[in-house]
Design an enzyme around this catalytic site. Structure first.
Site, mmCIF file in Angstrom:
data_model
loop_
_atom_site.group_PDB
_atom_site.id
_atom_site.type_symbol
_atom_site.label_atom_id
_atom_site.label_comp_id
_atom_site.label_asym_id
_atom_site.label_seq_id
_atom_site.Cartn_x
_atom_site.Cartn_y
_atom_site.Cartn_z
ATOM 1 N N SER A 142 63.782 -12.016 35.659
ATOM 2 C CA SER A 142 63.761 -13.200 34.930
ATOM 3 C C SER A 142 62.992 -12.330 33.555
ATOM 4 C CB SER A 142 62.789 -14.120 35.328
ATOM 5 O OG SER A 142 62.285 -14.970 34.429
ATOM 6 N N TYR A 155 54.963 -16.234 39.964
ATOM 7 C CA TYR A 155 56.485 -16.195 39.423
ATOM 8 C C TYR A 155 56.641 -15.082 38.669
ATOM 9 C CZ TYR A 155 61.146 -17.346 37.797
ATOM 10 O OH TYR A 155 62.398 -17.172 37.423
HETATM 11 P P1 NAD Z 1 68.268 -23.023 41.662
HETATM 12 O O1 NAD Z 1 66.977 -23.682 42.130
HETATM 13 O O2 NAD Z 1 69.268 -23.896 40.928
HETATM 14 O O3 NAD Z 1 69.083 -22.399 42.964
HETATM 15 C C1 NAD Z 1 68.375 -21.165 43.733
HETATM 16 C C2 NAD Z 1 69.034 -21.307 45.197
HETATM 17 O O4 NAD Z 1 68.450 -20.439 45.719
HETATM 18 C C3 NAD Z 1 69.341 -22.764 45.873
HETATM 19 O O5 NAD Z 1 70.656 -23.002 46.403
HETATM 20 C C4 NAD Z 1 68.213 -22.789 46.981
HETATM 21 O O6 NAD Z 1 68.531 -23.548 48.043
HETATM 22 C C5 NAD Z 1 68.114 -21.148 47.212
HETATM 23 N N1 NAD Z 1 67.033 -20.630 47.833
HETATM 24 C C6 NAD Z 1 65.740 -20.860 47.270
HETATM 25 N N2 NAD Z 1 64.824 -20.190 48.345
HETATM 26 C C7 NAD Z 1 65.503 -19.797 49.214
HETATM 27 C C8 NAD Z 1 65.124 -19.063 50.463
HETATM 28 N N3 NAD Z 1 63.818 -18.812 50.778
HETATM 29 N N4 NAD Z 1 66.101 -18.485 51.098
HETATM 30 C C9 NAD Z 1 67.401 -18.905 50.812
HETATM 31 N N5 NAD Z 1 67.887 -19.744 49.849
HETATM 32 C C10 NAD Z 1 67.082 -20.042 48.711
HETATM 33 O O7 NAD Z 1 67.689 -21.847 40.913
HETATM 34 P P2 NAD Z 1 68.640 -20.801 39.806
HETATM 35 O O8 NAD Z 1 67.994 -21.270 38.329
HETATM 36 O O9 NAD Z 1 69.981 -20.581 40.183
HETATM 37 O O10 NAD Z 1 67.772 -19.444 40.001
HETATM 38 C C11 NAD Z 1 68.296 -18.343 40.840
HETATM 39 C C12 NAD Z 1 67.491 -17.207 40.371
HETATM 40 O O11 NAD Z 1 67.516 -16.821 39.228
HETATM 41 C C13 NAD Z 1 66.210 -17.264 41.058
HETATM 42 O O12 NAD Z 1 65.610 -16.149 41.572
HETATM 43 C C14 NAD Z 1 65.356 -17.456 39.874
HETATM 44 O O13 NAD Z 1 63.991 -17.276 39.780
HETATM 45 C C15 NAD Z 1 66.230 -16.686 38.934
HETATM 46 N N6 NAD Z 1 66.117 -17.143 37.291
HETATM 47 C C16 NAD Z 1 66.381 -18.209 36.900
HETATM 48 C C17 NAD Z 1 66.448 -18.614 35.532
HETATM 49 C C18 NAD Z 1 67.240 -19.723 35.075
HETATM 50 O O14 NAD Z 1 66.780 -20.030 33.688
HETATM 51 N N7 NAD Z 1 67.888 -20.496 35.706
HETATM 52 C C19 NAD Z 1 65.946 -17.643 34.748
HETATM 53 C C20 NAD Z 1 65.373 -16.606 35.352
HETATM 54 C C21 NAD Z 1 65.415 -16.271 36.655
#
Ligand code: NAD
Length: 261
Positions: A142, A155
């Protein structure tokens, strides 16, 4: 990506689902992992309808549980005989709070999922890739993996660790044909980020979103599809020599000093 086999964790929604679509467009077969059974089934059904020519299997697993990670790797090998790519994407933000008063149980949960979940994935997929002398791994860090973010201590700690572990895997296993990178998305509008804006302004999350977008050089939040395209490249054979990098995809925000206006 025809005949390639790519595992995606956290595939039910957000960045995982967006990458699944981009990889499916290139003909890759998919192993989709998530602990939200209902949401995963819905996403799998949608992908199967849209991409009838690829093979898709889904596995319910919590990535913070080592046995369940071993099991999803074993199942993928059982079904396809190989694993070409792992997109270590599942992650959570935790609750926002200052460092000194952060709830320790939430802290540990964030570390268990974001850091240990990625580590277990590496631990079990790398031996499979070593046998093939080929593999591509993308771990999700991230901008919080390269900068501090207010009220998000575990985080930020977990995502810096993901960036470090990606360098580590790149250095140790490049000799086996395995390229490992991390990506560092900025604010991309997924369910996780929508939830964060609710925490910032419970009465008007859309106002918090607009306020946040103003700070970005592009004055916009990111689209999950853009991240999916980057992942689909890094996890494919087209990526021949990029390894050990943490690649920001954030509209330039992490390079900015001072206010956007
Ligand atoms: P989201 O919450 O929309 O989707 C995350 C998915 O991961 C969900 O389907 C959830 O059920 C699944 N999940 C969570 N914990 C889990 C576990 N222990 N085992 C199995 N599945 C699990 O999140 P997102 O925004 O799509 O984020 C995905 C990744 O990207 C994360 O690692 C997040 O930290 C990272 N990220 C997202 C952003 C953003 O702006 N959206 C920015 C930087 C990093």
């Amino acid at each position: 990506m025809k005949n390639k086999v790519i595992i995606i964790t956290g595939a039910a929604m957000g960045l995982g689902f967006a990458a699944a679509k981009e990889i499916a467009k290139k003909g890759g077969n998919l192993v989709l992992v998530d602990f939200n059974e209902e949401a995963l089934q819905k996403s799998v059904n949608e992908l199967k309808d849209e991409f009838p020519d690829i093979e898709i299997i889904s596995i319910i697993a919590d990535v913070s549980d080592e046995e369940q990670v071993k099991n999803y790797i074993d199942k993928a090998v059982e079904k396809f005989g190989r694993i070409d790519g792992l997109y270590n994407n599942a992650g959570i933000e935790g609750r926002q709070a200052p460092l000194t008063t952060y709830d320790i149980n939430v802290f540990k949960k964030v570390i268990d999922i974001n850091l240990m979940g990625v580590y277990y994935g590496l631990k079990y997929v790398i031996p499979v890739m070593q046998k093939q002398n080929y593999g591509r791994i993308v771990n999700v860090a991230s901008v919080g993996g390269i900068r501090g973010v207010l009220n998000q201590t575990p985080y930020v700690a977990s995502k810096h660790a993901v960036s470090g572990m990606s360098k580590q895997a790149a250095v140790e296993y490049g000799k086996d044909g395995i390229l490992t990178n991390a990506i560092a998305p900025g604010a991309i509008l997924t369910p996780m980020v929508a939830e964060a804006f609710k925490q910032v302004n419970p009465d008007d999350p859309k106002a918090a979103e607009a306020e946040y977008a103003k700070r970005n050089p592009t004055r916009a939040l990111g689209d999950p599809q853009d991240v999916g395209k980057l992942v689909a490249f890094l996890i494919s054979e087209e990526n021949g020599y990029i390894s050990g990098q943490t690649i920001a995809i954030d509209g330039g925000e992490s390079n900015m000093y001072g206010n956007a206006e």
